[in-house]
Design a protein around this motif. Structure first.
Motif, PDB file in Angstrom:
ATOM      1  N   HIS A  41       0.738  -1.035  -0.163  1.00 48.74           N
ATOM      2  CA  HIS A  41       0.099   0.133  -0.089  1.00 48.74           C
ATOM      3  C   HIS A  41       0.846   1.251   0.023  1.00 48.74           C
ATOM      4  O   HIS A  41       1.914   1.309   0.755  1.00 48.74           O
ATOM      5  N   ARG A  42       0.460   2.155  -0.646  1.00 46.96           N
ATOM      6  CA  ARG A  42       1.108   3.509  -0.989  1.00 46.96           C
ATOM      7  C   ARG A  42       0.325   4.797  -0.216  1.00 46.96           C
ATOM      8  O   ARG A  42      -0.875   4.672  -0.200  1.00 46.96           O
ATOM      9  N   SER A  43       1.096   5.583   0.655  1.00 45.88           N
ATOM     10  CA  SER A  43       0.435   6.460   1.342  1.00 45.88           C
ATOM     11  C   SER A  43       0.221   7.693   0.220  1.00 45.88           C
ATOM     12  O   SER A  43       0.706   8.199  -0.688  1.00 45.88           O
ATOM     13  N   VAL A  44      -1.116   8.216   0.286  1.00 44.55           N
ATOM     14  CA  VAL A  44      -1.724   9.133  -0.166  1.00 44.55           C
ATOM     15  C   VAL A  44      -1.100  10.632  -0.022  1.00 44.55           C
ATOM     16  O   VAL A  44      -0.397  11.343  -0.736  1.00 44.55           O
ATOM     17  N   GLU A  45      -0.925  10.708   1.394  1.00 46.68           N
ATOM     18  CA  GLU A  45      -0.369  12.199   1.892  1.00 46.68           C
ATOM     19  C   GLU A  45       1.037  11.981   1.704  1.00 46.68           C
ATOM     20  O   GLU A  45       1.501  13.140   1.598  1.00 46.68           O
ATOM     21  N   PHE A  46       1.770  11.044   1.812  1.00 51.90           N
ATOM     22  CA  PHE A  46       3.228  11.039   1.775  1.00 51.90           C
ATOM     23  C   PHE A  46       3.478   9.619   0.761  1.00 51.90           C
ATOM     24  O   PHE A  46       3.887   8.681   1.048  1.00 51.90           O
ATOM     25  N   PRO A  47       3.729  10.179  -0.504  1.00 54.62           N
ATOM     26  CA  PRO A  47       3.949   9.184  -1.545  1.00 54.62           C
ATOM     27  C   PRO A  47       5.127   8.333  -1.642  1.00 54.62           C
ATOM     28  O   PRO A  47       5.297   7.417  -2.462  1.00 54.62           O
ATOM     29  N   GLN A  48       6.233   8.750  -0.839  1.00 59.19           N
ATOM     30  CA  GLN A  48       7.430   7.830  -0.877  1.00 59.19           C
ATOM     31  C   GLN A  48       7.249   6.973   0.373  1.00 59.19           C
ATOM     32  O   GLN A  48       8.026   6.096   0.752  1.00 59.19           O
ATOM     33  N   ARG A  49       6.164   6.764   1.102  1.00 59.07           N
ATOM     34  CA  ARG A  49       6.053   5.968   2.456  1.00 59.07           C
ATOM     35  C   ARG A  49       4.889   4.880   1.764  1.00 59.07           C
ATOM     36  O   ARG A  49       3.973   4.950   1.312  1.00 59.07           O
ATOM     37  N   TYR A  50       5.445   3.566   1.862  1.00 60.74           N
ATOM     38  CA  TYR A  50       4.591   2.322   1.867  1.00 60.74           C
ATOM     39  C   TYR A  50       4.358   1.523   2.980  1.00 60.74           C
ATOM     40  O   TYR A  50       5.259   1.803   3.945  1.00 60.74           O
ATOM     41  N   ARG A  51       3.413   0.645   2.994  1.00 66.14           N
ATOM     42  CA  ARG A  51       3.014  -0.198   3.920  1.00 66.14           C
ATOM     43  C   ARG A  51       2.936  -1.561   3.254  1.00 66.14           C
ATOM     44  O   ARG A  51       2.232  -1.798   2.660  1.00 66.14           O
ATOM     45  N   LEU A  52       4.030  -2.364   3.907  1.00 64.25           N
ATOM     46  CA  LEU A  52       3.942  -3.942   3.267  1.00 64.25           C
ATOM     47  C   LEU A  52       3.254  -4.855   4.260  1.00 64.25           C
ATOM     48  O   LEU A  52       3.753  -4.452   5.338  1.00 64.25           O
ATOM     49  N   LEU A  53       2.315  -5.346   3.988  1.00 62.73           N
ATOM     50  CA  LEU A  53       1.517  -6.406   4.761  1.00 62.73           C
ATOM     51  C   LEU A  53       1.640  -7.793   4.231  1.00 62.73           C
ATOM     52  O   LEU A  53       1.465  -7.882   3.308  1.00 62.73           O
ATOM     53  N   VAL A  54       2.329  -8.594   5.079  1.00 60.71           N
ATOM     54  CA  VAL A  54       2.499  -9.689   5.010  1.00 60.71           C
ATOM     55  C   VAL A  54       1.960 -10.677   6.038  1.00 60.71           C
ATOM     56  O   VAL A  54       2.021 -10.456   7.247  1.00 60.71           O
ATOM     57  N   ARG A  55       0.992 -11.778   5.514  1.00 65.92           N
ATOM     58  CA  ARG A  55       0.307 -12.588   6.374  1.00 65.92           C
ATOM     59  C   ARG A  55       1.163 -13.878   6.752  1.00 65.92           C
ATOM     60  O   ARG A  55       1.496 -14.476   5.635  1.00 65.92           O
ATOM     61  N   TRP A  56       1.559 -13.918   7.948  1.00 65.71           N
ATOM     62  CA  TRP A  56       2.336 -15.323   8.420  1.00 65.71           C
ATOM     63  C   TRP A  56       1.218 -16.009   9.398  1.00 65.71           C
ATOM     64  O   TRP A  56       0.586 -15.621  10.115  1.00 65.71           O
ATOM     65  N   GLU A  57       1.776 -17.437   9.486  1.00 67.52           N
ATOM     66  CA  GLU A  57       1.043 -18.323  10.467  1.00 67.52           C
ATOM     67  C   GLU A  57       1.468 -18.075  11.489  1.00 67.52           C
ATOM     68  O   GLU A  57       0.515 -17.873  12.639  1.00 67.52           O
ATOM     69  N   THR A  58       3.006 -17.645  11.919  1.00 65.84           N
ATOM     70  CA  THR A  58       3.421 -17.195  13.284  1.00 65.84           C
ATOM     71  C   THR A  58       4.311 -16.055  13.167  1.00 65.84           C
ATOM     72  O   THR A  58       4.940 -15.919  11.973  1.00 65.84           O
TER      73      THR A  58
END
Length: 101
Positions: A41-58
């Protein structure tokens, strides 16, 4: 199930290259033991900021099995040159089921 959230700041002007590098790296996550999906996901307000979301079992699947694998090195080789600062990583668990309003 836990979700890794990595906040990643990239160098100005490298946003598109970073996004392509993450897309190239998706198979590294997909084949990792205990990985159940990845989103960027990329921030709208801060376009050089991203959030990587990874789903893990543990958390161990992320912090031990993946982080100590060759694929983690490949991941960092692809995306690391774009990092403006080291990523900030945390793990979260859902406490409220998916609620629709």
């Amino acid at each position: 199930m836990v979700t890794e959230i990595a906040q990643i700041e990239v160098h100005p002007g490298s946003e598109e290259e970073f996004e392509r590098a993450v897309a190239q790296a998706v198979p590294l996550f997909s084949s990792a033991e205990g990985c159940h999906g990845v989103e960027l996901h990329r921030s709208v307000e801060f376009p050089q900021r991203y959030r990587l979301l990874v789903r893990w079992e543990t958390v161990e699947h992320h912090m031990v099995k993946f982080r100590e694998s060759d694929d983690f090195g490949r991941w960092r080789a692809l995306v690391g040159p774009h990092f403006a600062t080291p990523p900030q990583v945390e793990h979260i668990v859902s406490v409220l089921p998916d609620a629709t309003v």
